[in-house]
Design a protein around this motif. Structure first.
Motif, PDB file in Angstrom:
ATOM      1  N   VAL A   1      77.165 -53.538 -85.963  1.00  0.00           N
ATOM      2  CA  VAL A   1      77.495 -54.082 -84.644  1.00  0.00           C
ATOM      3  C   VAL A   1      76.922 -53.231 -83.516  1.00  0.00           C
ATOM      4  O   VAL A   1      77.027 -53.593 -82.346  1.00  0.00           O
ATOM      5  CB  VAL A   1      79.019 -54.206 -84.452  1.00  0.00           C
ATOM      6  N   GLU A   2      76.301 -52.122 -83.848  1.00  0.00           N
ATOM      7  CA  GLU A   2      75.807 -51.180 -82.842  1.00  0.00           C
ATOM      8  C   GLU A   2      74.303 -51.006 -82.984  1.00  0.00           C
ATOM      9  O   GLU A   2      73.796 -50.788 -84.086  1.00  0.00           O
ATOM     10  CB  GLU A   2      76.519 -49.835 -83.014  1.00  0.00           C
ATOM     11  N   PHE A   3      73.594 -51.115 -81.862  1.00  0.00           N
ATOM     12  CA  PHE A   3      72.142 -50.968 -81.836  1.00  0.00           C
ATOM     13  C   PHE A   3      71.771 -50.125 -80.618  1.00  0.00           C
ATOM     14  O   PHE A   3      72.496 -50.127 -79.615  1.00  0.00           O
ATOM     15  CB  PHE A   3      71.467 -52.346 -81.759  1.00  0.00           C
ATOM     16  N   VAL A   4      70.659 -49.412 -80.699  1.00  0.00           N
ATOM     17  CA  VAL A   4      70.248 -48.556 -79.588  1.00  0.00           C
ATOM     18  C   VAL A   4      68.838 -48.909 -79.127  1.00  0.00           C
ATOM     19  O   VAL A   4      68.026 -49.441 -79.893  1.00  0.00           O
ATOM     20  CB  VAL A   4      70.315 -47.060 -79.973  1.00  0.00           C
ATOM     21  N   GLY A   5      68.571 -48.604 -77.867  1.00  0.00           N
ATOM     22  CA  GLY A   5      67.258 -48.896 -77.292  1.00  0.00           C
ATOM     23  C   GLY A   5      66.848 -47.840 -76.286  1.00  0.00           C
ATOM     24  O   GLY A   5      67.648 -46.987 -75.878  1.00  0.00           O
ATOM     25  N   ARG A   6      65.583 -47.903 -75.851  1.00  0.00           N
ATOM     26  CA  ARG A   6      64.986 -47.002 -74.868  1.00  0.00           C
ATOM     27  C   ARG A   6      64.985 -45.553 -75.348  1.00  0.00           C
ATOM     28  O   ARG A   6      65.759 -44.717 -74.875  1.00  0.00           O
ATOM     29  CB  ARG A   6      65.681 -47.126 -73.518  1.00  0.00           C
ATOM     30  N   ILE A   7      64.099 -45.266 -76.279  1.00  0.00           N
ATOM     31  CA  ILE A   7      63.980 -43.918 -76.823  1.00  0.00           C
ATOM     32  C   ILE A   7      63.625 -42.944 -75.697  1.00  0.00           C
ATOM     33  O   ILE A   7      62.824 -43.251 -74.816  1.00  0.00           O
ATOM     34  CB  ILE A   7      62.931 -43.880 -77.954  1.00  0.00           C
ATOM     35  N   SER A   8      64.263 -41.768 -75.698  1.00  0.00           N
ATOM     36  CA  SER A   8      64.106 -40.821 -74.592  1.00  0.00           C
ATOM     37  C   SER A   8      64.163 -39.387 -75.116  1.00  0.00           C
ATOM     38  O   SER A   8      65.243 -38.818 -75.285  1.00  0.00           O
ATOM     39  CB  SER A   8      65.206 -41.043 -73.544  1.00  0.00           C
ATOM     40  N   PRO A   9      63.007 -38.757 -75.376  1.00  0.00           N
ATOM     41  CA  PRO A   9      62.986 -37.368 -75.865  1.00  0.00           C
ATOM     42  C   PRO A   9      63.720 -36.401 -74.947  1.00  0.00           C
ATOM     43  O   PRO A   9      64.251 -35.381 -75.400  1.00  0.00           O
ATOM     44  CB  PRO A   9      61.491 -37.044 -75.933  1.00  0.00           C
ATOM     45  N   GLU A  10      63.777 -36.696 -73.642  1.00  0.00           N
ATOM     46  CA  GLU A  10      64.423 -35.790 -72.695  1.00  0.00           C
ATOM     47  C   GLU A  10      65.912 -35.633 -72.965  1.00  0.00           C
ATOM     48  O   GLU A  10      66.513 -34.613 -72.622  1.00  0.00           O
ATOM     49  CB  GLU A  10      64.216 -36.292 -71.260  1.00  0.00           C
ATOM     50  N   LEU A  11      66.533 -36.632 -73.597  1.00  0.00           N
ATOM     51  CA  LEU A  11      67.970 -36.567 -73.835  1.00  0.00           C
ATOM     52  C   LEU A  11      68.345 -35.478 -74.833  1.00  0.00           C
ATOM     53  O   LEU A  11      69.489 -35.037 -74.869  1.00  0.00           O
ATOM     54  CB  LEU A  11      68.480 -37.924 -74.327  1.00  0.00           C
ATOM     55  N   VAL A  12      67.395 -35.063 -75.650  1.00  0.00           N
ATOM     56  CA  VAL A  12      67.673 -33.989 -76.614  1.00  0.00           C
ATOM     57  C   VAL A  12      68.118 -32.727 -75.884  1.00  0.00           C
ATOM     58  O   VAL A  12      68.933 -31.947 -76.385  1.00  0.00           O
ATOM     59  CB  VAL A  12      66.426 -33.703 -77.477  1.00  0.00           C
ATOM     60  N   LYS A  13      67.610 -32.524 -74.682  1.00  0.00           N
ATOM     61  CA  LYS A  13      67.906 -31.311 -73.916  1.00  0.00           C
ATOM     62  C   LYS A  13      69.189 -31.428 -73.104  1.00  0.00           C
ATOM     63  O   LYS A  13      69.616 -30.462 -72.486  1.00  0.00           O
ATOM     64  CB  LYS A  13      66.755 -31.016 -72.947  1.00  0.00           C
ATOM     65  N   LYS A  14      69.806 -32.598 -73.103  1.00  0.00           N
ATOM     66  CA  LYS A  14      70.895 -32.840 -72.149  1.00  0.00           C
ATOM     67  C   LYS A  14      72.288 -32.858 -72.756  1.00  0.00           C
ATOM     68  O   LYS A  14      73.221 -33.351 -72.146  1.00  0.00           O
ATOM     69  CB  LYS A  14      70.639 -34.156 -71.416  1.00  0.00           C
TER      70      LYS A  14
ATOM     71  N   SER B   1      72.480 -34.776 -86.683  1.00  0.00           N
ATOM     72  CA  SER B   1      71.444 -35.576 -86.023  1.00  0.00           C
ATOM     73  C   SER B   1      70.724 -34.822 -84.923  1.00  0.00           C
ATOM     74  O   SER B   1      70.118 -35.438 -84.048  1.00  0.00           O
ATOM     75  CB  SER B   1      72.074 -36.844 -85.442  1.00  0.00           C
ATOM     76  N   SER B   2      70.777 -33.500 -84.926  1.00  0.00           N
ATOM     77  CA  SER B   2      70.161 -32.723 -83.846  1.00  0.00           C
ATOM     78  C   SER B   2      68.655 -32.919 -83.777  1.00  0.00           C
ATOM     79  O   SER B   2      68.048 -32.745 -82.725  1.00  0.00           O
ATOM     80  CB  SER B   2      70.482 -31.234 -84.015  1.00  0.00           C
ATOM     81  N   ASP B   3      68.039 -33.290 -84.911  1.00  0.00           N
ATOM     82  CA  ASP B   3      66.589 -33.468 -84.926  1.00  0.00           C
ATOM     83  C   ASP B   3      66.180 -34.931 -84.879  1.00  0.00           C
ATOM     84  O   ASP B   3      65.011 -35.262 -85.064  1.00  0.00           O
ATOM     85  CB  ASP B   3      65.998 -32.817 -86.185  1.00  0.00           C
ATOM     86  N   LYS B   4      67.146 -35.822 -84.617  1.00  0.00           N
ATOM     87  CA  LYS B   4      66.862 -37.258 -84.605  1.00  0.00           C
ATOM     88  C   LYS B   4      66.475 -37.731 -83.208  1.00  0.00           C
ATOM     89  O   LYS B   4      66.870 -37.137 -82.200  1.00  0.00           O
ATOM     90  CB  LYS B   4      68.076 -38.049 -85.095  1.00  0.00           C
ATOM     91  N   PRO B   5      65.710 -38.820 -83.114  1.00  0.00           N
ATOM     92  CA  PRO B   5      65.369 -39.372 -81.795  1.00  0.00           C
ATOM     93  C   PRO B   5      66.627 -39.766 -81.025  1.00  0.00           C
ATOM     94  O   PRO B   5      67.631 -40.154 -81.619  1.00  0.00           O
ATOM     95  CB  PRO B   5      64.531 -40.614 -82.139  1.00  0.00           C
ATOM     96  N   ARG B   6      66.567 -39.639 -79.701  1.00  0.00           N
ATOM     97  CA  ARG B   6      67.684 -40.014 -78.834  1.00  0.00           C
ATOM     98  C   ARG B   6      67.315 -41.270 -78.045  1.00  0.00           C
ATOM     99  O   ARG B   6      66.153 -41.490 -77.687  1.00  0.00           O
ATOM    100  CB  ARG B   6      68.016 -38.877 -77.869  1.00  0.00           C
ATOM    101  N   PHE B   7      68.332 -42.043 -77.729  1.00  0.00           N
ATOM    102  CA  PHE B   7      68.152 -43.303 -77.024  1.00  0.00           C
ATOM    103  C   PHE B   7      69.098 -43.353 -75.827  1.00  0.00           C
ATOM    104  O   PHE B   7      70.231 -42.883 -75.885  1.00  0.00           O
ATOM    105  CB  PHE B   7      68.445 -44.478 -77.958  1.00  0.00           C
ATOM    106  N   ALA B   8      68.629 -43.966 -74.731  1.00  0.00           N
ATOM    107  CA  ALA B   8      69.406 -43.998 -73.492  1.00  0.00           C
ATOM    108  C   ALA B   8      70.344 -45.194 -73.403  1.00  0.00           C
ATOM    109  O   ALA B   8      71.262 -45.187 -72.583  1.00  0.00           O
ATOM    110  CB  ALA B   8      68.455 -44.012 -72.292  1.00  0.00           C
ATOM    111  N   LEU B   9      70.138 -46.218 -74.227  1.00  0.00           N
ATOM    112  CA  LEU B   9      70.949 -47.433 -74.127  1.00  0.00           C
ATOM    113  C   LEU B   9      71.562 -47.793 -75.471  1.00  0.00           C
ATOM    114  O   LEU B   9      70.976 -47.537 -76.525  1.00  0.00           O
ATOM    115  CB  LEU B   9      70.099 -48.611 -73.640  1.00  0.00           C
ATOM    116  N   ARG B  10      72.735 -48.397 -75.409  1.00  0.00           N
ATOM    117  CA  ARG B  10      73.393 -48.883 -76.610  1.00  0.00           C
ATOM    118  C   ARG B  10      73.860 -50.322 -76.389  1.00  0.00           C
ATOM    119  O   ARG B  10      74.350 -50.673 -75.318  1.00  0.00           O
ATOM    120  CB  ARG B  10      74.589 -48.003 -76.975  1.00  0.00           C
ATOM    121  N   LEU B  11      73.714 -51.140 -77.420  1.00  0.00           N
ATOM    122  CA  LEU B  11      74.155 -52.534 -77.404  1.00  0.00           C
ATOM    123  C   LEU B  11      75.236 -52.689 -78.462  1.00  0.00           C
ATOM    124  O   LEU B  11      74.997 -52.453 -79.647  1.00  0.00           O
ATOM    125  CB  LEU B  11      72.960 -53.451 -77.706  1.00  0.00           C
TER     126      LEU B  11
END
Length: 214
Positions: free
Chosen positions: A183-196, A144-154
């Motif tokens: 049972v798992e969902f994600v929110g708040r897409i954040s391109p900056e997280l790819v670098k972190k 998943s290295s090329d997939k969008p990253r999200f800052a929140l999980r529900l």
């Protein structure tokens, strides 16, 4: 705390299992804009719902803790819990306003066409909101290295999608998608997280929610 968590819950445009069409959205006024279940061009659910925060159950034999879906790794490196809520959610047969006049209004499989009355009864859930670095749950256990990253999980204690018993003909498609395991969902897409650093939920839990409905 409940008010702050409800605000986080409803601020997100959507909480996604995948960006292709399996997501849930909460509105501030206690309605859900939509619960969507779309897979391989089939739309099973496109429904409004009602929701509210409720007091936790009093039964001491019933755990209200949402089990973690991942191994957190090194101390301090795992997801950061923001809090936990108890919700009552009632799925309705109403199409979201945005699609009421679309071809979905003539579908022979959406909402009550595929779901039994059981699916529309009020149901209680315990949910946890976490902060971290996540990918769409449909990619858990896969590169998943090329997939969008999200800052929140529900995380739900059980899926917001109806259980298998709530489907009229689960063998005609839903069995392939196993939506009742989401049972798992994600929110708040954040391109900056790819670098972190590493993704926090990219660990296989024994089942992948890929959809194979034809």
């Amino acid at each position: 705390m409940n008010e702050a968590l409800c605000s986080i819950l409803s601020m997100e445009d959507r909480w996604s299992f995948d960006l292709e069409g399996r997501f849930i959205k909460f509105n501030k006024d206690g309605t859900g804009e939509k619960l969507w279940c779309r897979c391989n061009f089939n739309v099973w659910i496109a429904a409004e719902f009602e929701w509210r925060s409720v007091e936790p159950p009093r039964d001491p034999s019933r755990s209200t803790e949402v089990p973690s879906q991942v191994a957190s790794g090194a101390p301090g490196k795992g997801p950061q819990p923001l809090g936990q809520l108890n919700l009552e959610i009632t799925l309705t047969k109403r199409l979201p306003e945005t699609v009421k006049h679309s071809i979905l209004s003539k579908s022979t499989m959406v909402n009550e066409k595929s779901l039994t009355d059981e699916a529309f009864y009020p149901k209680l859930y315990t949910v946890r909101i976490e902060k971290g670095n996540f990918v769409e749950p449909c990619y858990i256990g896969y590169p998943s290295s090329d997939k969008p990253r999200f800052a929140l999980r529900l995380l739900f204690d059980k899926s917001p999608y109806p259980p298998r018993s709530g489907w009229k003909r689960p063998e005609e498609g839903p069995d392939g998608g196993q939506f009742w395991d989401h049972v798992e969902f994600v929110g708040r897409i954040s391109p900056e997280l790819v670098k972190k650093g590493a993704v926090m939920n990219n660990i296989s839990t024994g089942w992948w929610g890929g959809c194979v409905v034809s």
